[in-house]
Write a protein that holds these residues in place. Structure first.
Motif, mmCIF file in Angstrom:
data_model
loop_
_atom_site.group_PDB
_atom_site.id
_atom_site.type_symbol
_atom_site.label_atom_id
_atom_site.label_comp_id
_atom_site.label_asym_id
_atom_site.label_seq_id
_atom_site.Cartn_x
_atom_site.Cartn_y
_atom_site.Cartn_z
ATOM 1 N N LEU A 247 8.342 -72.040 9.810
ATOM 2 C CA LEU A 247 7.662 -72.924 9.812
ATOM 3 C C LEU A 247 7.825 -74.279 10.588
ATOM 4 C CD1 LEU A 247 7.364 -73.072 5.698
ATOM 5 C CD2 LEU A 247 5.853 -71.670 7.432
ATOM 6 N N PHE A 248 8.174 -74.153 11.843
ATOM 7 C CA PHE A 248 8.501 -75.185 12.942
ATOM 8 C C PHE A 248 9.363 -76.099 12.188
ATOM 9 C CE2 PHE A 248 3.909 -73.652 13.872
ATOM 10 C CZ PHE A 248 4.098 -73.063 15.080
ATOM 11 N N GLY A 249 10.424 -75.615 12.007
ATOM 12 C CA GLY A 249 11.504 -76.504 11.505
ATOM 13 C C GLY A 249 11.718 -76.283 9.992
ATOM 14 N N GLY A 250 10.659 -76.504 9.002
ATOM 15 C CA GLY A 250 10.770 -76.343 7.603
ATOM 16 C C GLY A 250 11.980 -76.217 7.035
ATOM 17 N N SER A 251 12.161 -75.485 6.342
ATOM 18 C CA SER A 251 13.616 -75.469 5.677
ATOM 19 C C SER A 251 14.718 -74.740 6.091
ATOM 20 C CB SER A 251 13.113 -74.830 4.069
ATOM 21 O OG SER A 251 12.772 -73.303 4.447
ATOM 22 N N THR A 252 14.317 -74.001 7.298
ATOM 23 C CA THR A 252 15.195 -73.246 7.876
ATOM 24 C C THR A 252 14.949 -73.344 9.523
ATOM 25 O OG1 THR A 252 14.052 -71.159 7.815
ATOM 26 C CG2 THR A 252 15.890 -71.541 6.169
ATOM 27 N N PRO A 253 15.438 -74.490 10.059
ATOM 28 C CA PRO A 253 15.023 -74.610 11.380
ATOM 29 C C PRO A 253 15.935 -73.714 12.467
ATOM 30 C CG PRO A 253 16.363 -76.609 10.479
ATOM 31 C CD PRO A 253 16.010 -75.774 9.311
ATOM 32 N N MET A 254 15.519 -73.501 13.351
ATOM 33 C CA MET A 254 16.006 -72.355 14.218
ATOM 34 C C MET A 254 16.141 -70.947 13.851
ATOM 35 S SD MET A 254 17.233 -72.195 17.537
ATOM 36 C CE MET A 254 17.470 -73.852 18.169
ATOM 37 N N ALA A 255 15.085 -70.591 12.996
ATOM 38 C CA ALA A 255 15.075 -69.468 12.393
ATOM 39 C C ALA A 255 15.208 -68.225 13.498
ATOM 40 C CB ALA A 255 13.812 -69.040 11.654
ATOM 41 N N SER A 256 16.499 -67.230 12.940
ATOM 42 C CA SER A 256 16.644 -66.274 13.837
ATOM 43 C C SER A 256 17.284 -65.149 13.009
ATOM 44 C CB SER A 256 18.097 -66.712 14.473
ATOM 45 O OG SER A 256 17.825 -67.618 15.338
#
Length: 538
Positions: A247-256
């Protein structure tokens, strides 16, 4: 990216679930209202007071702080008084407003004077653990918390370990929150079935846009719209390519995600590019609301309520509660019927899934200076029994409720409406009991809510590999700029303002914006905490 299939449905009654989810949406906090016949407690669960054999001892005072999560504290709450009697404690509770809790707690932490018990959101305890504020609970839980250990899933205990120590008792969150929904009446009118793959999804959106599904003779509908965030509405498409961008930063930025011992950031992955190509095709075919990237959420909701949109993806409560109950869509469009898309959209490689909001909703920490850590654990352990959980959530049986399937008593409903009945229900979770409570309800409104709650929990969920890993200094410095760049380029790629032929340029720019520095630092932190040797994927 870790995949989680949630087989335990989150059948959680609507009103208190909505309050908890709204506060948590992050903390999902993540959730009961009506009552049903009490399910039998586990044979190994001790439902008696932890102090039952020691009532001759004077009660100890335990201080506790927590965010209010939409509740108010009332000193003469009969349920709390009964809970104190059964556990032989005196509670000294301080609740702060949700939006002010973190700042208040930071001041407490800086003074070194924190209460015996602290209810902290998600992984927030990691911000304070290195200050020596919290007690390692491992031995205490083994000795005094058998119900906690049994009733909280093992993976939550593992997730919340910090540098090998157990500083918190995790509060289980329901990781599946969002649901792709479709106008079932439009499907029926156009003689279509709910889509199961991306090709069928595209065909449905075209029919909803160009085949006059509302029968008014006008070309005034769109297949795809939004109710809150446009990044949410595309999530099932990303899921069909096996990813969830966060979500573009959201609750888990840099999702990987992990591939061959390598951590790959979603936003520069081949799967992300493939999903962008598909989304751009939908945009070019004009089956997406052209205001999707600019419309405000309240206006978007109104457009959906007026019957102009056939599909969206959003929080589980949008269709059954905001559209149907609050905006009274069925008075505007009497024939409207929303259905979850089940089992989800399958992509070219047979993948399907949704974004995982994570299953750790909060954590209960005990002060390293507490004089009564054993009693604090015993108190929390009692809350984890069915008897304690019922008392904290539903109130005093016979006073606030009669049976689980029956409505609250007048006194119980008044207490619930005034928001003081269940402030301690947010301390220890029992998702299994919440599920049984939801399954037993006979209220048609809550049955409809549970359709969407259960759907949200049924999808394969893609969890960010960095879930639970503390933010690094590099992330704090560059993370917001990287997320903003990802969002800007997403819109440009979809609308054609930037050609996807420039993908390699985008990846290089992403690295220079700080993406590589952030990723490298997070991989290092991950390896430090997990004892692994992962490498960066860019």
């Amino acid at each position: 990216m870790r995949q989680i299939t949630r087989t335990r449905a989150a059948s959680i009654c609507s009103l208190s679930l909505l309050a908890a989810l709204t506060a948590a949406c992050g903390n999902d906090n993540n959730h009961s209202s009506n009552n049903s016949e009490s399910p039998s407690a586990s044979a190994s669960t001790n439902a008696s007071s932890p102090a039952a054999s020691e009532q001759s001892k004077d009660p100890v005072t335990i201080s506790l702080t927590e965010p209010d999560l939409g509740r108010v504290w009332k000193d003469d709450n009969a349920a709390t008084k009964e809970l104190e009697t059964r556990t032989n404690v005196n509670l000294k509770v301080t609740m702060y407003p949700n939006n002010d809790f973190n700042s208040k707690y930071t001041v407490l932490a800086a003074s070194g004077d924190i209460p015996d018990l602290s209810r902290l959101g998600g992984f927030d305890y990691q911000n304070y653990a290195d200050q020596g504020l919290f007690m390692d609970l491992t031995d205490l839980i083994d000795k005094y918390g058998p119900n906690l250990k049994q009733n909280i899933p093992a993976d939550l205990w593992d997730l919340t370990k910090y540098k090998g120590k157990q500083f918190v008792i995790p509060y289980e969150n329901v990781a599946g929150k969002e649901v792709p929904v479709v106008r079932k009446d439009w499907l029926d009118k156009l003689q279509l079935k709910a889509p199961t793959n991306l090709d069928e999804f595209e065909a449905m959106l075209k029919a909803f846009t160009f085949n006059d599904p509302d029968g008014n003779g006008k070309n005034d509908t769109y297949g795809m719209g939004i109710t809150n965030s446009y990044s949410e509405t595309f999530m099932p498409i990303f899921g069909a390519y096996g990813i969830a961008p966060g979500l573009f930063g959201g609750s888990t930025p840099m999702a990987s995600y992990v591939k061959d011992n390598t951590i790959v950031p979603v936003a520069v992955s081949p799967e992300y590019k493939a999903a962008l190509e598909y989304i751009k095709k939908l945009w070019d075919e004009k089956v997406v609301d052209p205001e999707l990237f600019t419309i405000k959420s309240d206006q978007a909701l109104q457009k959906v309520a007026q019957g102009k949109i056939g599909y969206f993806n959003a929080w589980w409560s949008i269709a059954p509660q905001q559209l149907t109950q609050q905006l009274k869509m069925n008075e505007i469009v009497p024939e409207a019927k929303w259905d979850p898309i089940l089992p989800g959209l399958t992509g070219p490689d047979g993948k399907s899934g949704m974004y995982s909001f994570g299953n750790v909703g909060a954590g209960m920490a005990i002060s390293a200076k507490s004089k009564h850590p054993e009693e604090a654990i015993q108190f929390l352990d009692y809350l984890s029994t069915q008897e304690g959980w019922e008392l904290a959530r539903l109130g005093v049986k016979g006073t606030h409720y009669t049976e689980w399937t029956a409505p609250r008593t007048d006194e119980g409903q008044k207490a619930y409406d005034e928001k003081w009945l269940d402030p301690l229900s947010q301390i220890v979770s029992r998702v299994d009991l919440v599920q049984k409570l939801g399954e037993a309800t006979k209220d048609p409104v809550e049955i409809e809510n549970n359709r969407f709650i259960n759907a949200a929990s049924s999808y394969t969920l893609y969890q960010d590999v960095f879930y639970g890993v503390p933010l690094t200094d590099e992330h704090k410095t560059y993370g917001a700029d990287v997320a903003k760049f990802e969002e800007e380029m997403f819109i440009k790629f979809v609308t054609g303002k930037e050609s996807l032929d420039k993908w390699d340029d985008y990846v290089e720019a992403w690295k220079k914006k700080g993406g590589k520095s952030v990723l490298d630092s997070k991989v290092a932190k991950y390896n430090e905490l997990k004892g692994t040797q992962m490498v960066s994927g860019v």
